[in-house]
Motif scaffolding. Sequence first.
Motif, PDB file in Angstrom:
ATOM      1  N   VAL A 249       5.032  57.825   1.052  1.00 36.59           N
ATOM      2  CA  VAL A 249       5.821  58.463   2.105  1.00 36.59           C
ATOM      3  C   VAL A 249       4.892  59.279   3.003  1.00 36.59           C
ATOM      4  N   PRO A 250       4.926  59.076   4.308  1.00 43.69           N
ATOM      5  CA  PRO A 250       4.074  59.853   5.213  1.00 43.69           C
ATOM      6  C   PRO A 250       4.412  61.343   5.152  1.00 43.69           C
ATOM      7  N   SER A 251       3.525  62.140   5.681  1.00 43.98           N
ATOM      8  CA  SER A 251       3.742  63.587   5.678  1.00 43.98           C
ATOM      9  C   SER A 251       4.923  63.954   6.576  1.00 43.98           C
ATOM     10  N   ARG A 252       5.495  65.112   6.263  1.00 45.65           N
ATOM     11  CA  ARG A 252       6.608  65.616   7.069  1.00 45.65           C
ATOM     12  C   ARG A 252       6.199  65.744   8.530  1.00 45.65           C
ATOM     13  N   ASP A 253       5.013  66.310   8.785  1.00 47.92           N
ATOM     14  CA  ASP A 253       4.576  66.541  10.163  1.00 47.92           C
ATOM     15  C   ASP A 253       4.421  65.238  10.932  1.00 47.92           C
ATOM     16  N   SER A 254       3.878  64.216  10.282  1.00 47.02           N
ATOM     17  CA  SER A 254       3.690  62.946  10.989  1.00 47.02           C
ATOM     18  C   SER A 254       5.022  62.285  11.292  1.00 47.02           C
ATOM     19  N   ILE A 255       5.979  62.415  10.393  1.00 49.55           N
ATOM     20  CA  ILE A 255       7.314  61.859  10.651  1.00 49.55           C
ATOM     21  C   ILE A 255       7.975  62.592  11.804  1.00 49.55           C
ATOM     22  N   MET A 256       7.977  63.916  11.739  1.00 49.82           N
ATOM     23  CA  MET A 256       8.643  64.700  12.770  1.00 49.82           C
ATOM     24  C   MET A 256       7.999  64.507  14.137  1.00 49.82           C
ATOM     25  N   HIS A 257       6.694  64.352  14.162  1.00 52.23           N
ATOM     26  CA  HIS A 257       6.009  64.163  15.440  1.00 52.23           C
ATOM     27  C   HIS A 257       6.452  62.870  16.124  1.00 52.23           C
ATOM     28  N   GLY A 258       6.814  61.857  15.326  1.00 49.92           N
ATOM     29  CA  GLY A 258       7.189  60.571  15.902  1.00 49.92           C
ATOM     30  C   GLY A 258       8.659  60.405  16.206  1.00 49.92           C
ATOM     31  N   VAL A 259       9.487  61.374  15.802  1.00 48.96           N
ATOM     32  CA  VAL A 259      10.915  61.276  16.086  1.00 48.96           C
ATOM     33  C   VAL A 259      11.122  61.252  17.598  1.00 48.96           C
ATOM     34  N   GLY A 260      11.929  60.324  18.042  1.00 48.11           N
ATOM     35  CA  GLY A 260      12.121  60.103  19.475  1.00 48.11           C
ATOM     36  C   GLY A 260      11.657  58.727  19.893  1.00 48.11           C
ATOM     37  N   LEU A 261      10.693  58.182  19.158  1.00 40.29           N
ATOM     38  CA  LEU A 261      10.296  56.797  19.370  1.00 40.29           C
ATOM     39  C   LEU A 261      11.341  55.874  18.768  1.00 40.29           C
ATOM     40  N   SER A 262      11.361  54.613  19.186  1.00 40.25           N
ATOM     41  CA  SER A 262      12.202  53.638  18.506  1.00 40.25           C
ATOM     42  C   SER A 262      11.658  53.463  17.092  1.00 40.25           C
ATOM     43  N   LEU A 263      12.508  53.001  16.178  1.00 41.81           N
ATOM     44  CA  LEU A 263      12.089  52.915  14.784  1.00 41.81           C
ATOM     45  C   LEU A 263      10.865  52.014  14.568  1.00 41.81           C
ATOM     46  N   PRO A 264      10.806  50.808  15.128  1.00 39.99           N
ATOM     47  CA  PRO A 264       9.595  50.003  14.923  1.00 39.99           C
ATOM     48  C   PRO A 264       8.338  50.684  15.449  1.00 39.99           C
ATOM     49  N   GLU A 265       8.455  51.344  16.615  1.00 37.94           N
ATOM     50  CA  GLU A 265       7.313  52.074  17.173  1.00 37.94           C
ATOM     51  C   GLU A 265       6.904  53.224  16.244  1.00 37.94           C
ATOM     52  N   LEU A 266       7.896  53.920  15.702  1.00 36.10           N
ATOM     53  CA  LEU A 266       7.608  55.031  14.799  1.00 36.10           C
ATOM     54  C   LEU A 266       6.913  54.539  13.532  1.00 36.10           C
ATOM     55  N   MET A 267       7.418  53.449  12.978  1.00 37.92           N
ATOM     56  CA  MET A 267       6.809  52.912  11.757  1.00 37.92           C
ATOM     57  C   MET A 267       5.373  52.453  12.024  1.00 37.92           C
ATOM     58  N   ALA A 268       5.144  51.847  13.180  1.00 29.73           N
ATOM     59  CA  ALA A 268       3.787  51.416  13.532  1.00 29.73           C
ATOM     60  C   ALA A 268       2.853  52.611  13.668  1.00 29.73           C
ATOM     61  N   GLN A 269       3.389  53.737  14.136  1.00 27.23           N
ATOM     62  CA  GLN A 269       2.583  54.943  14.263  1.00 27.23           C
ATOM     63  C   GLN A 269       2.298  55.562  12.895  1.00 27.23           C
ATOM     64  N   LEU A 270       3.277  55.466  11.995  1.00 28.27           N
ATOM     65  CA  LEU A 270       3.127  56.075  10.665  1.00 28.27           C
ATOM     66  C   LEU A 270       2.200  55.275   9.763  1.00 28.27           C
ATOM     67  N   VAL A 271       2.288  53.941   9.834  1.00 31.84           N
ATOM     68  CA  VAL A 271       1.443  53.086   8.977  1.00 31.84           C
ATOM     69  C   VAL A 271       0.798  51.992   9.834  1.00 31.84           C
ATOM     70  N   PRO A 272      -0.163  52.363  10.673  1.00 31.64           N
ATOM     71  CA  PRO A 272      -0.765  51.407  11.607  1.00 31.64           C
ATOM     72  C   PRO A 272      -1.526  50.277  10.911  1.00 31.64           C
ATOM     73  N   ASP A 273      -1.876  50.466   9.647  1.00 33.34           N
ATOM     74  CA  ASP A 273      -2.609  49.430   8.919  1.00 33.34           C
ATOM     75  C   ASP A 273      -1.693  48.333   8.389  1.00 33.34           C
ATOM     76  N   GLN A 274      -0.390  48.522   8.476  1.00 30.86           N
ATOM     77  CA  GLN A 274       0.564  47.519   8.002  1.00 30.86           C
ATOM     78  C   GLN A 274       0.925  46.550   9.138  1.00 30.86           C
ATOM     79  N   SER A 275       1.464  45.405   8.761  1.00 37.36           N
ATOM     80  CA  SER A 275       1.802  44.358   9.728  1.00 37.36           C
ATOM     81  C   SER A 275       3.097  44.677  10.469  1.00 37.36           C
ATOM     82  N   ALA A 276       3.326  43.950  11.546  1.00 39.60           N
ATOM     83  CA  ALA A 276       4.558  44.125  12.321  1.00 39.60           C
ATOM     84  C   ALA A 276       5.787  43.817  11.482  1.00 39.60           C
ATOM     85  N   SER A 277       5.678  42.864  10.571  1.00 37.36           N
ATOM     86  CA  SER A 277       6.823  42.523   9.719  1.00 37.36           C
ATOM     87  C   SER A 277       7.153  43.683   8.777  1.00 37.36           C
ATOM     88  N   VAL A 278       6.126  44.371   8.293  1.00 35.31           N
ATOM     89  CA  VAL A 278       6.365  45.544   7.444  1.00 35.31           C
ATOM     90  C   VAL A 278       7.003  46.657   8.268  1.00 35.31           C
TER      91      VAL A 278
END
Length: 227
Positions: free
Chosen positions: A38-67
């Motif tokens: 689970v990503p840190s609280r700060d990293s999650i909160m910083h990305g709130v406002g993005l669409s969910l796929p964009e947020l997930m890509a920001q949180l775990v950039p090393d994972q694939s688009a399908s993930v």
Amino acid sequence: MSEPLRLVVFDVDGTLVDSRAHILMAMQDAFEGAGLSVPSRDSIMHGVGLSLPELMAQLVPDQSASVHHDLAEGYKSASLMRHISAGEDAAAVFYPGIRAVLDRLKIDVFTLMATATGMSRRGLDRIIAQHQLDGYFQSTQVADTHPSKPNPSMLLAALRDTGVAPENAVMIGDTSYDMLMGKSVGTHTIGVTWGNQSPDHLKQADVLVHDSEHLMSTLTTWMENLS
């Protein structure tokens, strides 16, 4: 001389309602369900406002688009299940004084209101129903039908819906994405400091406000300057 018609556009999560606890718990469910840390609280909160796929890509950039897609779907499911388990009485919580701001703007015949939020249509409709906000917003733009902020698509749609010129509109939000969106369209921008990003990330805002009274007085001054 008649006043000009103006549009006040609100972000929702972190601006109108405090949904941080719900977001963090649903995010934990989604990541643990996918077998990921689970990503840190700060990293999650910083990305709130993005669409969910964009947020997930920001949180775990090393994972694939399908993930990223699977995590987004997992978050949606977890969020819905938490809403269901909480029951109908568990309404989203307005930040102090914010409902009064909405009520005051609603009775102003020259002021229209809209939302431009990274929430889903289902999530926004739930808040509107819970708080009897039917008729408050003349345009409700959500992430389901638009690119992620800071793309200006949502804000442009709200302006089209209401027929208000950008120079007579203001974007109010708690993130840099909201401020960048407003600036790209040419609206006034107000950053609120009680939300998901720190004031350091809101430097693009024309004005920063620190509570609901400050917001209302800032809006009043802005509206008077349009007259």
